[in-house]
Design an enzyme around this catalytic site. Structure first.
Site, PDB file in Angstrom:
ATOM      1  N   SER A  58       0.801  -1.235   0.000  1.00 54.39           N
ATOM      2  CA  SER A  58       0.000   0.000   0.000  1.00 54.39           C
ATOM      3  C   SER A  58       0.830   1.280   0.000  1.00 54.39           C
ATOM      4  O   SER A  58       0.270   2.373  -0.103  1.00 54.39           O
ATOM      5  CB  SER A  58      -0.953   0.016   1.196  1.00 54.39           C
ATOM      6  OG  SER A  58      -2.100  -0.766   0.921  1.00 54.39           O
ATOM      7  N   LYS A  61       0.178   3.777  -2.721  1.00 54.75           N
ATOM      8  CA  LYS A  61      -0.822   4.847  -2.675  1.00 54.75           C
ATOM      9  C   LYS A  61      -0.189   6.237  -2.613  1.00 54.75           C
ATOM     10  O   LYS A  61      -0.861   7.236  -2.887  1.00 54.75           O
ATOM     11  CB  LYS A  61      -1.764   4.623  -1.486  1.00 54.75           C
ATOM     12  CG  LYS A  61      -2.657   3.385  -1.624  1.00 54.75           C
ATOM     13  CD  LYS A  61      -3.580   3.238  -0.437  1.00 54.75           C
ATOM     14  CE  LYS A  61      -4.574   2.089  -0.626  1.00 54.75           C
ATOM     15  NZ  LYS A  61      -3.973   0.745  -0.468  1.00 54.75           N
ATOM     16  N   SER A 122      -5.922   3.777   4.314  1.00 56.88           N
ATOM     17  CA  SER A 122      -5.437   2.959   3.203  1.00 56.88           C
ATOM     18  C   SER A 122      -6.578   2.214   2.512  1.00 56.88           C
ATOM     19  O   SER A 122      -6.421   1.071   2.077  1.00 56.88           O
ATOM     20  CB  SER A 122      -4.375   1.954   3.697  1.00 56.88           C
ATOM     21  OG  SER A 122      -3.615   1.461   2.625  1.00 56.88           O
TER      22      SER A 122
END
Length: 440
Positions: A58, A61, A122
């Site tokens: 993640s 991102k 997230s």
């Protein structure tokens, strides 16, 4: 002068650099890849296997955040515009085994709310929603991710989606052209470069990434996965970002940033483990803390040269076509640098005059305004080593502008004519004198 005029001024003797190497060796970060950098200049202070392509989960991102914030800046996307939920975003958002805020199929969501869900919690469905808003589809957004990575100077990376999930979590709906089990990859240096640009180009991102907990518009509580925020379980003073990441492939990862006493550092750990080789949430924060403690304990922000500093022997630059034949120059601000404790005298100032301002003889062309930037002053280690920066303009970031300290007006035609005549006769008599000397 292929790269401008560089003048190196030595003051003091070489010492202390071995201490830095010893301190780094003792740091011993337990991670597959790691890096520590100065948050202002991008100077690399520590690295371990920093150029290997590893899973990032993640932390991907951060690129989606950067592209969104840049799109907002350009007016292509607005914070208060609404998004109608696609089948993909809906399907991913309903998977509670992933980090998500569940989106209603018939829901309309403002971009700001989706951004906060992505940056704080997230949320994967929200991230896909943002990618679709910006590029029309996640497949198109992948092209933007690759384009931005190149633009930001990131060398080692592979993007297969905007979220950082393994593509198997897309259940056959992954972006076109990507494999069903592929996952995003990047080097620690690449992640640090992305984080560096993100917090320097869009510093307001830290206002969101530092929120420990927030409620999504439909009642879902969003707890920040960055447990090093000061009020959370592994709280660290000054920590205000940036992004965690965890998958089976990537392991436990974290890109962190903290600021104290005017010093900001960025750290990256990939596949962090404890001393026994076991991964975990605690391991990624412990290894981050290790680097942050090293940085804040061993580095200080020091003034290398003061404001109005003039390089000895080079305090003026020649001027052509001006009422004056030279102009005085000095720094318009102090030059400060984050250095290892006690090492500020191990650096030397370097004066770089802008090539575009000079003629082939290294002269400035009148007129010149007081305060006009002529070049910049930067620093280099006295032992001849190069400072390692994340970005190509890192050396320029570690600098103070050098400016003209006075006006130099352009000389009128008569003055220029008389100078030309004087120069002609000076050259003529100089030639005659040389010939006469030759007779004897």
């Amino acid at each position: 002068m292929a790269s401008g005029l560089a003048i190196i001024l030595f003051f003091g003797i070489l010492s202390g650099f071995n201490n830095k190497a010893e301190a780094q060796a003792n740091l011993n970060v337990n991670a597959a890849g790691a890096i520590l950098v100065d948050g202002k200049t991008g100077q690399v202070l520590y690295e371990k296997n920093a150029d290997s392509l590893l899973g990032i989960a993640s932390m991907s991102k951060m690129m989606t955040e950067y592209i969104l914030l840049d799109s907002i800046k350009q007016g292509k996307v607005k914070w208060d515009q609404t998004y109608n939920v696609s089948d993909l975003a809906y399907k991913i958002s309903q998977n509670r085994s992933l980090s998500n805020v569940p989106l209603r199929r018939d829901g309309k969501y403002k971009i700001r709310d989706l951004y906060q869900a992505m940056a704080i919690y997230s949320a994967n469905g929200a991230t896909i929603a943002l990618a679709e808003t910006i590029a029309g589809s996640e497949t198109n957004f992948l092209k933007m991710m690759n384009s931005y990575a190149k633009k930001l100077g990131i060398k080692d990376y592979k993007f297969v989606n905007c979220s950082g999930l393994n593509n198997k979590d897309y259940q056959g709906m992954q972006p076109s052209g990507t494999g069903p089990d592929e996952e995003n990859q990047m080097s620690a240096r690449g992640l640090a470069t992305l984080a560096f640009h993100l917090i320097n180009d869009f510093p307001d991102v830290l206002k969101t990434s530092s929120i420990p907990s927030k409620t999504f518009i439909e009642g879902t509580k969003m707890d920040n996965w960055n447990w090093m925020l000061p009020s959370l379980v592994y709280g660290y003073q000054g920590m205000d970002g940036l992004k965690t990441g965890t998958t089976d492939y990537a392991g436990y990862c974290f890109t962190g940033t903290a600021m104290r006493d005017g010093k900001r550092f960025i750290t990256v750990v990939q596949n962090a483990t404890d001393g026994s080789g076991n991964g975990g949430y605690k391991a990624r924060f412990d290894e981050t803390r290790k680097m942050m403690d090293y940085a804040f304990s061993n580095y200080s922000k020091e003034q290398i040269v003061p404001k109005n500093y003039q390089v000895k022997g080079h305090n003026t630059v020649k001027v052509v076509n001006g009422k004056s034949k030279e102009v005085a120059i000095s720094t318009n601000a102090p030059l400060t640098m984050t250095v290892q404790n006690g090492e500020q005298k191990n650096y030397q100032p370097v004066l770089v005059l802008e090539k575009s301002k000079l003629n082939k003889n290294g002269e400035l062309n009148a007129p010149i305004k007081k305060g006009e930037t002529i070049g910049y002053l930067t620093v280099q280690p006295k032992n001849g080593e190069k400072i390692n920066f994340l970005t190509a303009d890192g050396q320029k970031r570690l600098s103070a502008d050098v400016v003209a300290t006075q006006d130099v007006e352009k000389a009128n035609g008569f003055v220029l004519m008389m100078r030309g005549i004087g120069g002609f006769f000076g050259n003529l008599f100089g030639g005659i004198g040389s010939t006469v000397k030759g007779w004897f």
